[in-house]
Scaffold this motif. Structure first.
Motif, PDB file in Angstrom:
ATOM      1  N   MET A   1       0.849  -1.187   0.000  1.00 38.48           N
ATOM      2  CA  MET A   1       0.000   0.000   0.000  1.00 38.48           C
ATOM      3  C   MET A   1       0.888   1.241   0.000  1.00 38.48           C
ATOM      4  O   MET A   1       1.878   1.290   0.724  1.00 38.48           O
ATOM      5  CB  MET A   1      -0.889   0.017   1.244  1.00 38.48           C
ATOM      6  N   ALA A  56      -4.894   2.591   0.210  1.00 36.22           N
ATOM      7  CA  ALA A  56      -4.865   1.953  -1.101  1.00 36.22           C
ATOM      8  C   ALA A  56      -4.736   2.957  -2.240  1.00 36.22           C
ATOM      9  O   ALA A  56      -4.214   2.627  -3.304  1.00 36.22           O
ATOM     10  CB  ALA A  56      -6.111   1.089  -1.289  1.00 36.22           C
ATOM     11  N   SER A  57      -5.215   4.191  -2.024  1.00 36.89           N
ATOM     12  CA  SER A  57      -5.223   5.184  -3.098  1.00 36.89           C
ATOM     13  C   SER A  57      -5.338   6.589  -2.495  1.00 36.89           C
ATOM     14  O   SER A  57      -5.656   6.738  -1.311  1.00 36.89           O
ATOM     15  CB  SER A  57      -6.421   4.949  -4.022  1.00 36.89           C
ATOM     16  N   MET A  58      -5.137   7.586  -3.344  1.00 38.65           N
ATOM     17  CA  MET A  58      -5.328   8.972  -2.891  1.00 38.65           C
ATOM     18  C   MET A  58      -6.781   9.194  -2.483  1.00 38.65           C
ATOM     19  O   MET A  58      -7.042   9.890  -1.496  1.00 38.65           O
ATOM     20  CB  MET A  58      -4.907   9.957  -3.983  1.00 38.65           C
ATOM     21  N   ASP A  59      -7.718   8.597  -3.195  1.00 37.81           N
ATOM     22  CA  ASP A  59      -9.129   8.747  -2.823  1.00 37.81           C
ATOM     23  C   ASP A  59      -9.389   8.212  -1.419  1.00 37.81           C
ATOM     24  O   ASP A  59     -10.072   8.853  -0.619  1.00 37.81           O
ATOM     25  CB  ASP A  59     -10.040   8.032  -3.830  1.00 37.81           C
ATOM     26  N   GLU A  60      -8.830   7.041  -1.120  1.00 32.05           N
ATOM     27  CA  GLU A  60      -9.008   6.486   0.224  1.00 32.05           C
ATOM     28  C   GLU A  60      -8.309   7.367   1.250  1.00 32.05           C
ATOM     29  O   GLU A  60      -8.856   7.625   2.331  1.00 32.05           O
ATOM     30  CB  GLU A  60      -8.478   5.059   0.315  1.00 32.05           C
ATOM     31  N   GLU A  82       0.962  12.002  -1.491  1.00 29.81           N
ATOM     32  CA  GLU A  82       1.430  10.622  -1.562  1.00 29.81           C
ATOM     33  C   GLU A  82       2.941  10.679  -1.426  1.00 29.81           C
ATOM     34  O   GLU A  82       3.615  11.461  -2.100  1.00 29.81           O
ATOM     35  CB  GLU A  82       1.067   9.962  -2.887  1.00 29.81           C
TER      36      GLU A  82
END
Length: 88
Positions: A1, A56-60, A82
């Motif tokens: 991650m 897991a992602s920038m959205d998360e 990030e």
């Protein structure tokens, strides 16, 4: 991650900020329990701090930060990045 970093600066007086620190600490403990490997702290000169965590992602990551009691209660301005680790 991937790793994410929330760099923050306090925008309220210390008494107001301190009201939400226990909830922020519990929030970070919850992130740790969920596997996000979170760490949170403040600058030695005060006035701001950082939270490091995996998502897991920038959205998360954005969704996680939006739930932070310091954000929810308008105690900080922040930027979210990030962080790409080069050396471990």
């Amino acid at each position: 991650m991937p790793w994410f970093v929330k760099i923050e600066a306090g925008i309220v007086d210390k008494a107001t900020f301190d009201q939400f620190v226990p909830a922020h600490k519990e929030f970070v403990r919850t992130l740790i329990a969920k596997g996000h490997r979170a760490k949170s702290g403040y600058w030695g000169c005060r006035g701001g701090g950082m939270m490091l965590f995996q998502a897991a992602s920038m959205d998360e990551a954005q969704a996680i930060v939006a739930q932070d009691p310091l954000v929810v209660n308008g105690c900080v301005n922040y930027k979210l990045y990030e962080w790409r680790v080069v050396v471990e």
